[in-house]
Motif scaffolding. Structure first.
Motif, PDB file in Angstrom:
ATOM      1  N   VAL A 156      43.226  36.067  29.859  1.00  0.00           N
ATOM      2  CA  VAL A 156      42.646  37.411  29.789  1.00  0.00           C
ATOM      3  C   VAL A 156      43.382  38.211  28.717  1.00  0.00           C
ATOM      4  O   VAL A 156      44.615  38.182  28.656  1.00  0.00           O
ATOM      5  CB  VAL A 156      42.765  38.154  31.137  1.00  0.00           C
ATOM      6  CG1 VAL A 156      41.985  39.469  31.074  1.00  0.00           C
ATOM      7  CG2 VAL A 156      42.290  37.297  32.302  1.00  0.00           C
ATOM      8  N   TYR A 157      42.623  38.918  27.868  1.00  0.00           N
ATOM      9  CA  TYR A 157      43.266  39.829  26.927  1.00  0.00           C
ATOM     10  C   TYR A 157      42.346  40.996  26.597  1.00  0.00           C
ATOM     11  O   TYR A 157      41.144  40.958  26.859  1.00  0.00           O
ATOM     12  CB  TYR A 157      43.697  39.102  25.655  1.00  0.00           C
ATOM     13  CG  TYR A 157      42.595  38.714  24.689  1.00  0.00           C
ATOM     14  CD1 TYR A 157      42.332  39.484  23.557  1.00  0.00           C
ATOM     15  CD2 TYR A 157      41.844  37.554  24.880  1.00  0.00           C
ATOM     16  CE1 TYR A 157      41.336  39.113  22.648  1.00  0.00           C
ATOM     17  CE2 TYR A 157      40.861  37.172  23.981  1.00  0.00           C
ATOM     18  CZ  TYR A 157      40.608  37.962  22.865  1.00  0.00           C
ATOM     19  OH  TYR A 157      39.628  37.582  21.980  1.00  0.00           O
ATOM     20  N   SER A 158      42.945  42.063  26.044  1.00  0.00           N
ATOM     21  CA  SER A 158      42.224  43.280  25.701  1.00  0.00           C
ATOM     22  C   SER A 158      42.019  43.372  24.193  1.00  0.00           C
ATOM     23  O   SER A 158      42.957  43.131  23.421  1.00  0.00           O
ATOM     24  CB  SER A 158      42.997  44.519  26.171  1.00  0.00           C
ATOM     25  OG  SER A 158      43.173  44.517  27.568  1.00  0.00           O
ATOM     26  N   THR A 159      40.822  43.738  23.787  1.00  0.00           N
ATOM     27  CA  THR A 159      40.522  43.840  22.358  1.00  0.00           C
ATOM     28  C   THR A 159      41.126  45.082  21.718  1.00  0.00           C
ATOM     29  O   THR A 159      41.176  45.178  20.483  1.00  0.00           O
ATOM     30  CB  THR A 159      39.009  43.848  22.121  1.00  0.00           C
ATOM     31  OG1 THR A 159      38.426  44.934  22.864  1.00  0.00           O
ATOM     32  CG2 THR A 159      38.373  42.540  22.544  1.00  0.00           C
ATOM     33  N   ASP A 189      37.212  44.902  26.782  1.00  0.00           N
ATOM     34  CA  ASP A 189      37.156  45.989  25.804  1.00  0.00           C
ATOM     35  C   ASP A 189      38.012  47.145  26.328  1.00  0.00           C
ATOM     36  O   ASP A 189      37.525  48.241  26.606  1.00  0.00           O
ATOM     37  CB  ASP A 189      35.703  46.420  25.591  1.00  0.00           C
ATOM     38  CG  ASP A 189      35.563  47.462  24.484  1.00  0.00           C
ATOM     39  OD1 ASP A 189      36.467  47.541  23.628  1.00  0.00           O
ATOM     40  OD2 ASP A 189      34.560  48.211  24.497  1.00  0.00           O
ATOM     41  N   MET A 190      39.326  46.855  26.443  1.00  0.00           N
ATOM     42  CA  MET A 190      40.251  47.787  27.062  1.00  0.00           C
ATOM     43  C   MET A 190      41.563  47.804  26.277  1.00  0.00           C
ATOM     44  O   MET A 190      41.668  47.203  25.210  1.00  0.00           O
ATOM     45  CB  MET A 190      40.506  47.382  28.522  1.00  0.00           C
ATOM     46  CG  MET A 190      39.252  47.259  29.382  1.00  0.00           C
ATOM     47  SD  MET A 190      38.321  48.801  29.550  1.00  0.00           S
ATOM     48  CE  MET A 190      39.406  49.710  30.638  1.00  0.00           C
ATOM     49  N   THR A 191      42.581  48.487  26.821  1.00  0.00           N
ATOM     50  CA  THR A 191      43.866  48.627  26.130  1.00  0.00           C
ATOM     51  C   THR A 191      45.030  47.994  26.886  1.00  0.00           C
ATOM     52  O   THR A 191      46.125  47.861  26.339  1.00  0.00           O
ATOM     53  CB  THR A 191      44.204  50.111  25.925  1.00  0.00           C
ATOM     54  OG1 THR A 191      44.344  50.752  27.204  1.00  0.00           O
ATOM     55  CG2 THR A 191      43.113  50.815  25.118  1.00  0.00           C
ATOM     56  N   GLN A 192      44.828  47.588  28.127  1.00  0.00           N
ATOM     57  CA  GLN A 192      45.930  47.114  28.975  1.00  0.00           C
ATOM     58  C   GLN A 192      46.500  45.789  28.456  1.00  0.00           C
ATOM     59  O   GLN A 192      45.780  44.970  27.897  1.00  0.00           O
ATOM     60  CB  GLN A 192      45.456  46.951  30.424  1.00  0.00           C
ATOM     61  CG  GLN A 192      45.145  48.258  31.124  1.00  0.00           C
ATOM     62  CD  GLN A 192      43.803  48.864  30.726  1.00  0.00           C
ATOM     63  OE1 GLN A 192      43.028  48.254  29.986  1.00  0.00           O
ATOM     64  NE2 GLN A 192      43.525  50.061  31.212  1.00  0.00           N
ATOM     65  N   HIS A 193      47.798  45.621  28.702  1.00  0.00           N
ATOM     66  CA  HIS A 193      48.510  44.431  28.223  1.00  0.00           C
ATOM     67  C   HIS A 193      49.224  43.726  29.383  1.00  0.00           C
ATOM     68  O   HIS A 193      49.905  44.346  30.198  1.00  0.00           O
ATOM     69  CB  HIS A 193      49.543  44.832  27.169  1.00  0.00           C
ATOM     70  CG  HIS A 193      50.318  43.677  26.612  1.00  0.00           C
ATOM     71  ND1 HIS A 193      49.826  42.860  25.612  1.00  0.00           N
ATOM     72  CD2 HIS A 193      51.541  43.192  26.922  1.00  0.00           C
ATOM     73  CE1 HIS A 193      50.718  41.928  25.331  1.00  0.00           C
ATOM     74  NE2 HIS A 193      51.765  42.106  26.106  1.00  0.00           N
ATOM     75  N   GLY A 194      49.074  42.400  29.441  1.00  0.00           N
ATOM     76  CA  GLY A 194      49.822  41.592  30.399  1.00  0.00           C
ATOM     77  C   GLY A 194      49.559  41.977  31.837  1.00  0.00           C
ATOM     78  O   GLY A 194      48.413  42.130  32.263  1.00  0.00           O
ATOM     79  N   ASN A 195      50.644  42.141  32.624  1.00  0.00           N
ATOM     80  CA  ASN A 195      50.456  42.431  34.044  1.00  0.00           C
ATOM     81  C   ASN A 195      49.809  43.789  34.307  1.00  0.00           C
ATOM     82  O   ASN A 195      49.364  44.066  35.418  1.00  0.00           O
ATOM     83  CB  ASN A 195      51.750  42.290  34.838  1.00  0.00           C
ATOM     84  CG  ASN A 195      52.972  42.877  34.195  1.00  0.00           C
ATOM     85  OD1 ASN A 195      53.923  42.153  33.915  1.00  0.00           O
ATOM     86  ND2 ASN A 195      52.976  44.179  33.956  1.00  0.00           N
ATOM     87  N   GLU A 196      49.698  44.621  33.271  1.00  0.00           N
ATOM     88  CA  GLU A 196      48.955  45.880  33.423  1.00  0.00           C
ATOM     89  C   GLU A 196      47.488  45.604  33.779  1.00  0.00           C
ATOM     90  O   GLU A 196      46.827  46.449  34.404  1.00  0.00           O
ATOM     91  CB  GLU A 196      49.010  46.693  32.133  1.00  0.00           C
ATOM     92  CG  GLU A 196      50.405  47.153  31.738  1.00  0.00           C
ATOM     93  CD  GLU A 196      50.450  47.674  30.302  1.00  0.00           C
ATOM     94  OE1 GLU A 196      49.370  47.791  29.675  1.00  0.00           O
ATOM     95  OE2 GLU A 196      51.546  47.965  29.818  1.00  0.00           O
ATOM     96  N   LEU A 197      46.991  44.439  33.400  1.00  0.00           N
ATOM     97  CA  LEU A 197      45.594  44.100  33.661  1.00  0.00           C
ATOM     98  C   LEU A 197      45.295  43.994  35.150  1.00  0.00           C
ATOM     99  O   LEU A 197      44.133  44.143  35.557  1.00  0.00           O
ATOM    100  CB  LEU A 197      45.232  42.786  32.952  1.00  0.00           C
ATOM    101  CG  LEU A 197      45.108  42.879  31.429  1.00  0.00           C
ATOM    102  CD1 LEU A 197      45.233  41.489  30.797  1.00  0.00           C
ATOM    103  CD2 LEU A 197      43.774  43.515  31.038  1.00  0.00           C
ATOM    104  N   VAL A 198      46.314  43.740  35.973  1.00  0.00           N
ATOM    105  CA  VAL A 198      46.078  43.646  37.420  1.00  0.00           C
ATOM    106  C   VAL A 198      46.619  44.845  38.176  1.00  0.00           C
ATOM    107  O   VAL A 198      46.591  44.863  39.418  1.00  0.00           O
ATOM    108  CB  VAL A 198      46.673  42.345  38.017  1.00  0.00           C
ATOM    109  CG1 VAL A 198      46.020  41.120  37.406  1.00  0.00           C
ATOM    110  CG2 VAL A 198      48.184  42.307  37.849  1.00  0.00           C
TER     111      VAL A 198
END
Length: 219
Positions: A156-159, A189-198
């Motif tokens: 998972v990654y943010s663009t 299509d977000m800004t969160q990185h790494g564990n911020e995604l959860v």
């Protein structure tokens, strides 16, 4: 009638004995590792967590507790050493030594945020005393090749990763070209990185649901 009463009493005694034998939940910390094991009568699958580089194990928020509530043992590994994964090897061995009666080490998943995921990939070799069945890599922003014939990887990654365009470019390359099949890649299509995604309210609903399905299907 006497036989029926005897049978009912025996069944009741067995039920009480089974209930009484249910082990207590475990919530313990050793060194920089938190271990959470739900109160169930059977060995449970285990999820190892490794946070973003420069962060801490507390950055996972309530995610470890949610995983435990769904029936997983959770090993939340805090780390500061960016060089290799010997600290993870040590922690994993300690967990295996201490909790072998409560955890099924044939059903293992790794979830890593950014460099935490890099460290997890670095220990996937013949020396590791267990073999994960599933891997989740959140914002993998370093060019590291997984082992050949690796287990399924959810990426998972943010663009619009807030760490910048270079991080986005690296992640796009890693997930598209470096990580081979079997894999599933989710592009946000977000800004969160790494564990911020959860943990971030904008992304955690979808990403936690995706991870839950991934674990359920593979463990």
């Amino acid at each position: 009638m006497k036989n029926l009463i005897t049978t009912l009493l025996m069944c009741s005694a067995a039920a009480i004995s089974l209930y009484a034998a249910a082990p207590a939940a475990i919530n313990e910390t050793f060194d920089t590792v938190d271990v959470c094991i739900p109160a169930v009568n059977e060995k449970v699958p285990v999820v190892f967590l490794a946070h973003n580089g420069g962060s801490s194990k507390e950055a996972w928020g309530d995610f470890p507790g949610e995983l435990s509530a769904k029936g997983y043992a959770v090993v939340n590994m805090g780390w500061t050493n960016f060089q290799g994964g010997n600290d993870f090897r040590r922690d994993i061995q300690t967990v295996m030594d201490k909790y072998s009666k409560r955890i099924n080490f044939e059903r293992v998943a790794f979830i890593g945020g950014c460099h935490g995921g890099v460290k997890m990939l670095s220990i996937l070799d013949a020396k590791l005393p267990l073999n994960p069945k599933a891997i989740v890599l959140l914002s993998m922003s370093e060019v590291v090749t997984p082992p050949q014939n690796h287990v399924p990887i959810l990426g998972v990654y943010s663009t619009h990763d807030h760490l910048g365009a270079n991080y986005v470019s690296i992640q796009k390359n890693v997930y598209s070209n470096i990580i081979t099949e079997p894999k599933k890649i989710i592009v946000m299509d977000m800004t969160q990185h790494g564990n911020e995604l959860v943990t971030d309210p904008e992304t955690k609903g979808r990403i936690r649901a995706e991870i839950e399905t991934w674990l359920k299907d593979l463990l």
